[in-house]
Design a protein around this motif. Structure first.
Motif, PDB file in Angstrom:
ATOM      1  N   LEU A 185       0.834  -1.200   0.000  1.00 43.93           N
ATOM      2  CA  LEU A 185       0.000   0.000   0.000  1.00 43.93           C
ATOM      3  C   LEU A 185       0.870   1.253   0.000  1.00 43.93           C
ATOM      4  N   ALA A 186       1.940   1.232   0.768  1.00 48.25           N
ATOM      5  CA  ALA A 186       2.847   2.377   0.803  1.00 48.25           C
ATOM      6  C   ALA A 186       3.469   2.624  -0.568  1.00 48.25           C
ATOM      7  N   GLU A 187       3.866   1.517  -1.250  1.00 51.83           N
ATOM      8  CA  GLU A 187       4.456   1.656  -2.583  1.00 51.83           C
ATOM      9  C   GLU A 187       3.438   2.186  -3.578  1.00 51.83           C
ATOM     10  N   ALA A 188       2.206   1.684  -3.506  1.00 53.30           N
ATOM     11  CA  ALA A 188       1.160   2.131  -4.426  1.00 53.30           C
ATOM     12  C   ALA A 188       0.802   3.594  -4.205  1.00 53.30           C
ATOM     13  N   ALA A 189       0.876   4.045  -2.961  1.00 55.39           N
ATOM     14  CA  ALA A 189       0.521   5.427  -2.650  1.00 55.39           C
ATOM     15  C   ALA A 189       1.700   6.377  -2.793  1.00 55.39           C
ATOM     16  N   GLY A 190       2.902   5.820  -2.893  1.00 50.36           N
ATOM     17  CA  GLY A 190       4.078   6.669  -3.004  1.00 50.36           C
ATOM     18  C   GLY A 190       4.446   7.366  -1.711  1.00 50.36           C
TER      19      GLY A 190
ATOM     20  N   THR B 280       3.628   6.510   7.193  1.00 50.30           N
ATOM     21  CA  THR B 280       2.472   7.339   6.817  1.00 50.30           C
ATOM     22  C   THR B 280       1.233   6.482   6.657  1.00 50.30           C
ATOM     23  N   VAL B 281       1.381   5.310   6.049  1.00 50.45           N
ATOM     24  CA  VAL B 281       0.250   4.383   5.919  1.00 50.45           C
ATOM     25  C   VAL B 281      -0.282   4.007   7.295  1.00 50.45           C
ATOM     26  N   ASP B 282       0.616   3.713   8.213  1.00 52.56           N
ATOM     27  CA  ASP B 282       0.200   3.358   9.573  1.00 52.56           C
ATOM     28  C   ASP B 282      -0.573   4.503  10.221  1.00 52.56           C
ATOM     29  N   ARG B 283      -0.092   5.754  10.055  1.00 55.90           N
ATOM     30  CA  ARG B 283      -0.780   6.902  10.661  1.00 55.90           C
ATOM     31  C   ARG B 283      -2.166   7.095  10.060  1.00 55.90           C
ATOM     32  N   VAL B 284      -2.290   6.883   8.751  1.00 59.16           N
ATOM     33  CA  VAL B 284      -3.607   7.049   8.098  1.00 59.16           C
ATOM     34  C   VAL B 284      -4.578   5.979   8.564  1.00 59.16           C
TER      35      VAL B 284
ATOM     36  N   VAL C 220      -3.283   7.622   0.228  1.00 62.38           N
ATOM     37  CA  VAL C 220      -3.315   6.276   0.808  1.00 62.38           C
ATOM     38  C   VAL C 220      -4.668   5.616   0.569  1.00 62.38           C
ATOM     39  N   LEU C 221      -5.761   6.359   0.766  1.00 68.82           N
ATOM     40  CA  LEU C 221      -7.091   5.775   0.590  1.00 68.82           C
ATOM     41  C   LEU C 221      -7.356   5.444  -0.869  1.00 68.82           C
ATOM     42  N   GLY C 222      -6.903   6.330  -1.775  1.00 69.37           N
ATOM     43  CA  GLY C 222      -7.079   6.051  -3.200  1.00 69.37           C
ATOM     44  C   GLY C 222      -6.306   4.811  -3.627  1.00 69.37           C
ATOM     45  N   ALA C 223      -5.078   4.684  -3.134  1.00 67.12           N
ATOM     46  CA  ALA C 223      -4.268   3.507  -3.459  1.00 67.12           C
ATOM     47  C   ALA C 223      -4.884   2.244  -2.873  1.00 67.12           C
ATOM     48  N   ALA C 224      -5.445   2.332  -1.673  1.00 63.68           N
ATOM     49  CA  ALA C 224      -6.082   1.170  -1.046  1.00 63.68           C
ATOM     50  C   ALA C 224      -7.239   0.667  -1.885  1.00 63.68           C
ATOM     51  N   GLU C 225      -8.017   1.595  -2.458  1.00 63.03           N
ATOM     52  CA  GLU C 225      -9.131   1.176  -3.313  1.00 63.03           C
ATOM     53  C   GLU C 225      -8.627   0.546  -4.604  1.00 63.03           C
ATOM     54  N   ARG C 226      -7.552   1.096  -5.168  1.00 61.02           N
ATOM     55  CA  ARG C 226      -7.037   0.581  -6.438  1.00 61.02           C
ATOM     56  C   ARG C 226      -6.495  -0.836  -6.301  1.00 61.02           C
ATOM     57  N   ILE C 227      -5.792  -1.099  -5.212  1.00 63.23           N
ATOM     58  CA  ILE C 227      -5.140  -2.419  -5.078  1.00 63.23           C
ATOM     59  C   ILE C 227      -5.976  -3.388  -4.254  1.00 63.23           C
TER      60      ILE C 227
END
Length: 337
Positions: free
Chosen positions: A4-9, A14-18, A33-40
């Motif tokens: 998720l971190a890689e997908a969100a850049g 930061t992923v953990d904080r979100v 992060v949320l957009g990347a989570a939906e994509r993957i």
């Protein structure tokens, strides 16, 4: 989380904080992060809740209290945290600190430090020119400051919120005069001459006795530094020197010492003892009638109304005029329990 971190850049931290809704993360990072989570297809049902939460403004609250050793102030800290947490319209961040002593410099230092990260502040500080200057400086830098229980910087701070302390003193006088009909003496303890609230309570007590109980003589106020031991020793001395001592009012902290001294020296109810704030110790003494009346601050109400005022100041700007916000005291007698 690495995927998720890689997908969100962004970084894994930061992923953990979100995902755990921690502070210090930007809305842009949240959306990435949320957009990347939906994509993957990241497996979490919290995405929409996190997105909705991200639309709420963050407000950082700073509180500086004193006497962490006293049950009342520990209860106060918990009530402040609960009042911030229950607000659904903001993302509240609550930082409660305790001054290391009642010295003006310690209060000023804590306020200055907490203001570096807080948007709006509140404190139970004493009255002193150092505190007034500190609060004025914070206000000038758009950091609203509210006084709690004690009107620390009247005319300078954003607002005072607490009890009408003259009225509290008059209530104490009414209780003593109602319970004790014979002539005699009444003692009053104050934390110190820098506690504006305590001085007002002494004034209220004196004015009531002068108006309605001229048979009772109010002795000069005794400074107890809000400590149990000083109050204990001073109460024993009072009882030894004044056989006609009819009542005691502890206007601030240290009530435990007066309770202990009366338990050792007098039958329950022989001397009318009035104290502030309902704690385990004052409740027990009230039930055994060593305490005649507890005058309590409605903490939950105070904290909810305080947080509301602080949010308005943080979002809508500070008021040009310092105000006062009075609450009705809660009164507890032995039959209340």
């Amino acid at each position: 989380m690495k995927d998720l971190a890689e997908a969100a850049g962004v970084g894994v931290a930061t992923v953990d904080r979100v995902l755990n809704e921690r502070p210090n993360v930007s809305e842009a990072a949240i959306e990435r992060v949320l957009g990347a989570a939906e994509r993957i297809g990241y497996p979490t049902g919290k995405l929409e809740a996190i997105r909705l939460d991200a639309t709420r403004p963050i407000i950082r609250f700073g509180f500086v209290l004193h006497k962490p050793s006293q049950e009342f102030y520990r209860n106060f800290a918990r009530a402040l945290e609960a009042a911030v947490e229950e607000r659904a319209d903001i993302r509240g961040r609550c930082d409660v600190r305790f001054a290391t002593s009642q010295a003006p410099s310690d209060f000023a230092s804590e306020l200055t430090q907490i203001a570096k990260t807080a948007d709006v502040l509140a404190t139970s500080a004493i009255n002193h020119p150092t505190l007034t200057d500190t609060i004025r400086t914070l206000q000038d830098h758009a950091k609203p400051v509210f006084s709690l229980l004690n009107d620390a910087a009247s005319g300078v701070q954003q607002s005072y919120i607490g009890l009408d302390n003259v009225k509290v003193g008059r209530i104490a006088g009414w209780m003593i005069a109602t319970q004790i009909r014979e002539p005699g003496k009444v003692a009053v303890f104050i934390g110190g001459n820098r506690w504006h609230g305590h001085i007002l309570r002494e004034t209220g007590l004196r004015s009531y006795l002068r108006d309605h109980a001229s048979q009772l003589e109010l002795l000069d106020a005794i400074v107890n530094l809000e400590t149990r031991q000083v109050t204990y020793e001073a109460t024993l001395d009072l009882l030894d020197r004044h056989s006609d001592l009819r009542g005691i009012y502890v206007a601030g902290g240290g009530m435990e010492g007066a309770i202990e001294a009366l338990r050792e020296s007098r039958p329950a109810g022989k001397v009318a003892l009035i104290v502030n704030e309902l704690t385990n110790e004052s409740r027990d003494a009230l039930s055994k009638r060593y305490v005649s009346l507890v005058i309590a601050t409605p903490l939950d109400q105070l904290c909810r109304e305080l947080v509301d005022l602080m949010i308005k100041a943080a979002q809508g700007g500070m008021s040009e005029n310092s105000g006062q916000h009075y609450l009705l005291p809660q009164l507890f007698v032995p039959e209340s329990l």
